[in-house]
Motif scaffolding. Structure first.
Motif, mmCIF file in Angstrom:
data_model
loop_
_atom_site.group_PDB
_atom_site.id
_atom_site.type_symbol
_atom_site.label_atom_id
_atom_site.label_comp_id
_atom_site.label_asym_id
_atom_site.label_seq_id
_atom_site.Cartn_x
_atom_site.Cartn_y
_atom_site.Cartn_z
ATOM 1 N N ARG A 1 -116.436 85.869 64.987
ATOM 2 C CA ARG A 1 -115.023 86.568 65.932
ATOM 3 C C ARG A 1 -116.353 87.400 67.294
ATOM 4 N N ARG A 2 -117.008 86.981 67.024
ATOM 5 C CA ARG A 2 -118.096 87.305 68.834
ATOM 6 C C ARG A 2 -117.772 85.991 69.891
ATOM 7 N N TRP A 3 -117.997 84.870 69.436
ATOM 8 C CA TRP A 3 -117.863 83.696 69.808
ATOM 9 C C TRP A 3 -116.650 83.926 70.083
ATOM 10 N N LEU A 4 -115.280 84.350 69.669
ATOM 11 C CA LEU A 4 -114.136 84.130 69.930
ATOM 12 C C LEU A 4 -114.158 85.079 71.539
ATOM 13 N N PHE A 5 -114.750 86.608 71.007
ATOM 14 C CA PHE A 5 -114.466 87.292 72.182
ATOM 15 C C PHE A 5 -114.788 86.639 73.421
ATOM 16 N N ASP A 6 -116.271 86.322 73.141
ATOM 17 C CA ASP A 6 -117.173 85.661 74.491
ATOM 18 C C ASP A 6 -115.489 84.462 75.210
ATOM 19 N N ALA A 7 -115.172 83.859 74.337
ATOM 20 C CA ALA A 7 -114.864 82.587 74.947
ATOM 21 C C ALA A 7 -113.630 82.873 75.187
ATOM 22 N N LEU B 1 -109.203 76.070 77.368
ATOM 23 C CA LEU B 1 -108.601 75.905 76.044
ATOM 24 C C LEU B 1 -109.284 74.884 75.559
ATOM 25 N N ASP B 2 -109.469 74.061 76.135
ATOM 26 C CA ASP B 2 -109.591 72.188 75.712
ATOM 27 C C ASP B 2 -111.041 72.102 75.693
ATOM 28 N N GLN B 3 -111.832 72.665 76.114
ATOM 29 C CA GLN B 3 -113.070 73.035 75.914
ATOM 30 C C GLN B 3 -113.491 73.568 74.774
ATOM 31 N N PHE C 1 -111.508 61.314 67.807
ATOM 32 C CA PHE C 1 -110.306 62.446 67.975
ATOM 33 C C PHE C 1 -110.723 63.656 68.633
ATOM 34 N N ALA C 2 -111.801 64.280 69.467
ATOM 35 C CA ALA C 2 -111.627 65.236 70.153
ATOM 36 C C ALA C 2 -111.117 65.241 70.903
ATOM 37 N N ASN D 1 -104.384 73.659 85.582
ATOM 38 C CA ASN D 1 -104.925 74.579 86.000
ATOM 39 C C ASN D 1 -106.391 74.882 84.869
ATOM 40 N N GLY D 2 -106.593 73.778 84.425
ATOM 41 C CA GLY D 2 -107.834 73.843 83.962
ATOM 42 C C GLY D 2 -107.537 74.638 82.322
#
Length: 838
Positions: free
Chosen positions: A421-427, A434-436, A559-560, A617-618
């Motif tokens: 969840r912390r990783w999601l928050f930081d992202a 969103l591609d990264q 695939f990614a 737009n990235g």
């Protein structure tokens, strides 16, 4: 109104109407599709479609009214609009409607050559068209009545064995084909639990009969196979009296040839309240709106889109304000359908709406004051920017990602869930592209302690789970059906399913040295076999060929890389639609993760634009959200007018939707000033910040908080129920917070604030607006009529919490409806207090 239709017709090449719908003139010209016919073999055929023009840009299908005359019946004849061969040669067919006529060339060859029925293309298609191999009939895993077929013909060898070899060969009587059970049961000559499925005069019956008579053979391996199908016309818009359209389905084969397959096509309508489709491919209008017709031959599919319009008396396009391209594209659709957009929402509606949508909470009293005092023309844009750059936005939208990425302690352990969840928050907080974001999730390796993105592979425990999760989240495809058989309503096959699985099956998992964590790594061996064919699958990139990946490379990365390319036809499109759905209450494709030919976008041009905006737009989610929120489409009122009251697809008004469980609980806490207590967490914790759904929190469960077991928005319940009403009326959460002496209400009382001041504060804190004069009068009258001032103010608070304006995210305070309801709550608050006391 006639002038409006004429302009519309001239700007749309697909506009159609009855021949006299526009100006009452007779038919002047005809168009015949196809404009030339080539028949090969004695069993070939060609459906014709005839369109009439009355001197305007508007046309109408007149196939049913046309007269067909063959210049040489020894070469070809026409029966019910179908050209059939008689002998080799060339001739013409004259098509006549009223005084207009059109002549088309017809060539016929091979009528004296053998023309055996093909098992793969014709027999299986006939069984599918008749519905014999659908899931509810003999296509179910166990079959029906001892007769089992593969679902919609996905396993031809099994079907051939079943038809020729089982039941002592009685299903097909080669010596007397008409006595075959395969024909007698679906024609009801012998009792059949599935009812009548065939009629003797149809092509499907003749194909099955001829195949049996030919000895139930299978065609040679070099026989051309079906590559794709095309439906004509691909699109058409009908005006007032355009009520039907004959479709033509052309099969394109591997040798470059084309054949009419209309009689073998199984048709479906996406909305039968708008139009139905007959077995012979005639679209029939049922109502106003848009519909997509899906045609299916074997596993090949194509669509045709129709719009049926009616002249709406009194409709005048108001030329509403346009902020950006979104508005232009929404208005184009609304103008075409004669749907009038609602007015712009008020400032109080907007600040409440946008704060809930971005931050997941109500605006504070300070934010309300600041916004109301701002006199700048672009104050709404400034508010959007401020909220997008807040940590509340990161908290709320990382909660949304946590829902579908299944961030819960049961799958990830407590420590893993917190780190993920912390990783999601930081992202979200730093607007990771969103591609990264997706690429990091799909290719993550190492310890889940130090690389929280690797928890994606803890939630997905095997390649099967990974296929379905990845396809649904990042491609917008529900591919689950293709696990056991080719998808019955989509183009996806078992080869596609297990080819994608091949990209994920080498993900390894082992215990980490750190407690509660795992080590995700890539194995150098391991393959996936297609269960039906036993073939070892290579990595499959959907709509492309399989690719061979060396053993020393990570298949996931291949695939990614494909998935996150700007040219990928699914990725940006599905994410743009998902973001739009979160903000607008409904996706352009709905459900947001169910892209398929039979579920088309309600506004394809709008979805194309949003897709390009995201990828160009990235892949910035913030950028896309910003342009959506600044559009007039987002800022519409929920108050409907006579021209959009029936619209729930085209975004002519804001959609009313209830607050999510977390938003509702946090809003109650914010209004009352009493935070919810969660075991083991700080007292300031909000529901939207919860890393893991609480196991026994009745309020959150009743209002639909998902348990994060599915990668699907559908896990969050949005249905109203009696338990919710009981929680709101007399539940301990509402009761205890309103009565808490440390809450805001009691603090305002202790501060010596007047009754009017407290009522105004309650309305501002809960509804983001001032009470109107009538609401204020009723509230003050109730307070004055009660001896216990504190209790009467608690009544007012209870009434605010139970109003639809508080419970719903986009509920415009309409004087005749909502405010009337608020008045009712206030005037009946004594009754409410009696319930409340219990």
């Amino acid at each position: 109104m006639l002038k409006y239709w004429s302009i519309l017709a001239l700007t749309c090449p697909y506009i159609s109407a009855s021949a006299d719908a526009a100006d009452g003139n007779s038919v002047q010209t005809l168009t015949v599709t196809p404009d030339a016919v080539s028949l090969v073999g004695p069993r070939s055929r060609q459906q014709l479609a005839v369109s009439a023009n009355s001197g305007t840009a508007q046309v109408v299908d007149v196939t049913e009214d046309a007269t067909f005359i063959s210049a040489d019946p020894r070469i070809a004849i026409v029966e019910e609009g179908i050209v059939k061969p008689v002998g080799d040669g060339r001739t013409t067919v004259t098509v006549r409607v009223e005084d207009a006529s059109r002549e088309i060339d017809v060539s016929v060859q091979g009528t004296g050559q053998p023309s055996p029925v093909t098992f793969h293309t014709e027999v299986l298609s006939a069984l599918t068209k008749a519905g014999c191999n659908m899931g509810a009939c003999h296509g179910s895993p166990s079959g029906k009545g001892g007769f089992r077929l593969s679902l919609r013909g996905y396993d031809p060898p099994l079907d051939l064995l079943t038809l020729r070899g089982e039941f002592y060969g009685r299903r097909g009587n080669v010596l007397s084909p008409e006595e075959s059970l395969l024909l007698q049961k679906p024609t009801m000559e012998v009792a059949h639990g599935g009812g009548q499925r065939l009629r003797k005069e149809t092509s499907t019956y003749r194909i099955l009969r001829d195949w049996i008579a030919d000895g139930m053979t299978i065609e040679p391996d070099h026989t051309p196979h079906l590559d794709r199908i095309e439906i004509l016309p691909a699109e058409r818009v009908f005006l007032d009296r355009g009520t039907r359209q004959q479709l033509i389905v052309m099969g394109c084969f591997s040798d470059g040839s084309k054949r009419d397959l209309t009689d073998l096509t199984a048709f479906d309508s996406s909305d039968e309240s708008v139009a139905t489709i007959t077995d012979s491919g005639v679209v029939l209008k049922e109502g106003r709106g848009e519909v997509t017709i899906l045609g299916r031959v074997l596993d090949r599919m194509a669509t045709s889109r129709f719009t049926f319009l009616n002249d709406r008396a009194g409709f005048i396009w108001p030329n509403p304000r346009v902020t950006n391209t979104i508005d232009s594209l929404v208005y184009d659709k609304l103008k075409q359908l004669q749907i009038l957009p609602s007015q712009r929402c008020t400032d109080s509606d907007f600040i409440r709406r946008v704060t809930l949508d971005l931050a997941g909470r109500l605006p504070t009293l300070q934010e309300l004051q600041q916004f109301n005092e701002d006199r700048s023309a672009d104050k709404r844009s400034h508010l959007i920017d401020r909220l997008l750059n807040s940590e509340d936005y990161a908290s709320f939208w990382s909660m949304k990602w946590g829902d579908v990425l299944r961030c819960n302690s049961r799958r990830l352990t407590d420590s893993g869930a917190h780190k993920f969840r912390r990783w999601l928050f930081d992202a979200v907080n730093r607007d990771m592209p969103l591609d990264q974001f997706t690429h990091e999730l799909l290719t993550a390796t190492g310890s889940t302690q130090f690389n929280p993105a690797a928890n994606y592979w803890r939630a997905s425990r095997d390649e099967i789970d990974a296929v379905e999760t990845t396809a649904q989240l990042f491609l917008g495809i529900r591919i689950q059906c293709a696990k056991c058989h080719n998808h019955p309503f989509e183009k996806w096959t078992q080869d596609d399913y297990y080819g994608v699985a091949a990209a994920f099956n080498r993900v390894g998992r082992k215990p980490d040295d750190l407690p509660d964590h795992e080590l995700i790594y890539v194995r150098r061996s391991g393959n996936v076999k297609q269960p039906r064919t036993g073939e070892v699958m290579q990595v499959r990139l959907l709509l492309q060929e399989s690719v061979t990946v060396p053993d020393d490379q990570d298949r996931r990365r291949v695939f990614a890389d494909w998935l996150t390319k700007k040219t990928n036809p699914f990725f940006a499109r599905s994410l743009a639609n998902r973001i739009w759905g979160h903000l607008m209450g409904r996706g352009i494709v709905e459900p947001v993760d169910d892209f398929r030919d039979s579920n088309p976008p309600s506004n394809a041009a709008l979805l194309d634009y949003l897709t390009n905006e995201l990828s160009d737009n990235g892949f910035s989610a913030r950028h896309l959200i910003r342009i959506i929120l600044n559009s007039q489409a987002y800022q519409r009122s929920t108050q409907q007018n006579e021209f959009n009251a029936d619209d729930d697809r085209y975004f002519s008004h804001a959609a009313t939707r209830m607050l999510t469980a977390e938003q509702l609980l946090d809003s109650v806490c914010q209004l009352t000033g009493v935070m919810e207590e969660y075991p083991g967490l700080p007292s300031s914790t909000r529901a939207i910040d919860l890393v893991d759904p609480p196991k026994e929190h009745r309020f959150l469960q009743v209002f639909g908080q998902p348990q994060r077991e599915l990668p699907c928005e559908c896990e969050r319940s949005t249905d109203s129920n009696l338990s919710q009403a009981l929680q709101l009326i007399n539940g301990p959460v509402i009761h205890d917070k309103i009565r808490n002496e440390q809450g805001r209400l009691h603090q305002w009382i202790r501060d010596g604030r007047s009754n009017e001041e407290i009522v105004r504060l309650l309305y501002q804190a809960g509804l983001s607006r001032q009470p109107n004069a009538n609401e204020l009068q009723i509230a003050l009258k109730h307070i004055a009529s009660n001896k216990d001032r504190t209790q009467s103010l608690e009544d007012i608070t209870w009434a605010v919490v139970n109003s639809k304006e508080f419970l719903f995210q986009h509920w415009t305070h309409q004087v005749t409806t909502l405010r009337g309801k608020t008045h009712q709550l206030l005037t009946e608050v004594v009754t409410g207090r009696k319930i409340f006391e219990r």
